[in-house]
Design an enzyme around this catalytic site. Structure first.
Site, mmCIF file in Angstrom:
data_model
loop_
_atom_site.group_PDB
_atom_site.id
_atom_site.type_symbol
_atom_site.label_atom_id
_atom_site.label_comp_id
_atom_site.label_asym_id
_atom_site.label_seq_id
_atom_site.Cartn_x
_atom_site.Cartn_y
_atom_site.Cartn_z
ATOM 1 N N GLN A 104 8.553 1.645 6.098
ATOM 2 C CA GLN A 104 8.623 1.600 4.636
ATOM 3 C C GLN A 104 7.410 0.875 4.081
ATOM 4 O OE1 GLN A 104 12.511 -0.389 5.097
ATOM 5 N NE2 GLN A 104 13.279 1.063 3.593
ATOM 6 N N ASP A 107 1.043 -0.954 4.283
ATOM 7 C CA ASP A 107 -0.081 -1.856 4.573
ATOM 8 C C ASP A 107 -0.989 -1.391 5.714
ATOM 9 O OD1 ASP A 107 1.428 -2.473 6.885
ATOM 10 O OD2 ASP A 107 2.368 -4.196 5.911
ATOM 11 N N HIS A 122 6.836 5.520 2.436
ATOM 12 C CA HIS A 122 6.516 5.149 1.062
ATOM 13 C C HIS A 122 5.025 5.320 0.763
ATOM 14 C CE1 HIS A 122 10.404 2.515 0.774
ATOM 15 N NE2 HIS A 122 10.647 3.795 0.946
ATOM 16 N N CYS A 130 -5.933 12.416 -7.867
ATOM 17 C CA CYS A 130 -6.168 12.575 -9.307
ATOM 18 C C CYS A 130 -4.928 13.204 -9.943
ATOM 19 C CB CYS A 130 -7.390 13.455 -9.546
ATOM 20 S SG CYS A 130 -7.618 13.856 -11.305
ATOM 21 N N CYS A 133 -6.385 16.822 -11.671
ATOM 22 C CA CYS A 133 -6.816 17.991 -10.897
ATOM 23 C C CYS A 133 -6.276 17.954 -9.460
ATOM 24 C CB CYS A 133 -8.345 18.108 -10.892
ATOM 25 S SG CYS A 133 -9.177 16.889 -9.840
ATOM 26 N N SER A 195 13.641 -4.676 8.599
ATOM 27 C CA SER A 195 14.178 -3.952 7.447
ATOM 28 C C SER A 195 15.624 -4.370 7.252
ATOM 29 C CB SER A 195 14.116 -2.438 7.668
ATOM 30 O OG SER A 195 14.855 -1.787 6.640
ATOM 31 N N ASN A 220 15.936 -8.790 12.685
ATOM 32 C CA ASN A 220 15.727 -9.014 11.254
ATOM 33 C C ASN A 220 16.247 -10.392 10.891
ATOM 34 O OD1 ASN A 220 14.821 -7.771 8.739
ATOM 35 N ND2 ASN A 220 16.944 -7.934 8.075
HETATM 36 ZN ZN LIG Z 1 -9.600 15.074 -11.091
#
Ligand SMILES: [Zn+2]
Length: 253
Positions: A104, A107, A122, A130, A133, A195, A220
């Site tokens: 998840q 990094d 994630h 973008c 586009c 987690s 954990n």
């Molecule tokens: Zn663009």
């Protein structure tokens, strides 16, 4: 069960598994200095309401606010180094004992530790897209622009670019997700590493593996729902437990 017995039991399950996977969350990276952004006390989620800043709708309206908010996280993640828990999982993969890491985290520390089969549920910061586009660009230059306090834009059309991380209100990346779930369906062992199993769809994987006769190992600091049926539970620091498991596996293979 005493601790050494639990280490032995967990290591022997790892050694015997046909298809072991690891599920990792924020807890595996805290020792690398990446705070759990969802937990209170890190300071980063408290100044803002993340639902307001880190949702796709908010991003479209106020990308400048989003990039201001994300600055400290980007800085922390760039400076972070993999810790012995990331390295240990990479070693298990190299030993042929771990088929995949489902994470998840955004990094990049699993890859930097040497893991090759990593599903980033994630997303990640290596690329930006973008919004106008849909061209994809390398993330680093865009994030450097963000660190200077500007909103990064597409070199082709001038549209605002968004890091390839999943914001609130966005779908998880479907190809990554379906490949990850295929591993989960095949798995006869899942190692939960850092987690708390509160976010879907990752949360349901230990129950799925257990319901098919597989085993679950939980490492954990906080309790998880899977503790109830796990074969071994370590409420300890991952950077200590995982290297011990690797060592125990080395001895027994
Ligand atoms: Zn663009």
């Amino acid at each position: 069960m005493k601790r050494e017995e639990r280490i032995e039991r967990a290591a022997s399950l790892i050694c015997r598994a046909r298809h072991a996977i690891a599920l990792t969350g924020a807890g595996i990276s805290t020792h690398s200095g990446v705070p759990d952004f969802r937990s209170t006390g890190s300071g980063l989620w408290e100044a803002y309401n993340p639902m307001e800043v880190a949702s796709i709708h908010a991003f479209r309206r106020h990308p400048d606010v989003f990039y201001r908010w994300v600055q400290p996280m980007v800085r922390v993640m760039w400076e972070a180094q993999p810790n012995p828990a990331h390295v240990g999982l990479a070693q298990l993969e190299q030993m042929g004992l771990l088929a995949a890491v489902l994470t998840q985290n955004i990094d990049n520390l699993h890859q930097r530790a040497g893991s090759r089969v990593v599903f980033e549920l994630h997303g990640h910061l290596r690329e930006v897209t973008c919004l106008d586009c849909f061209r994809v660009w390398a993330g680093e230059a865009a994030l450097q622009t963000a660190l200077r306090g500007d909103v990064p834009r597409c070199a082709a059309c001038g549209g605002v670019v968004k890091p390839n991380v999943i914001l609130f209100g966005e779908q998880l990346p479907s190809q990554v997700l379906s490949a990850a779930m295929e591993h989960a369906r095949q798995a006869d062992l899942v190692i939960v590493a850092g987690s708390s199993l509160t976010v879907m769809p990752v949360a349901k994987i230990p129950a799925l593996v257990h319901s098919r006769g597989g085993h679950v190992i939980v490492i954990n600091n906080q309790p998880t729902y899977a503790d109830a049926f796990a074969a071994a539970v370590f409420r300890e620091n991952l950077e200590e437990v995982i290297p011990e498991l690797v060592q125990a596996c080395r001895v027994s293979v």
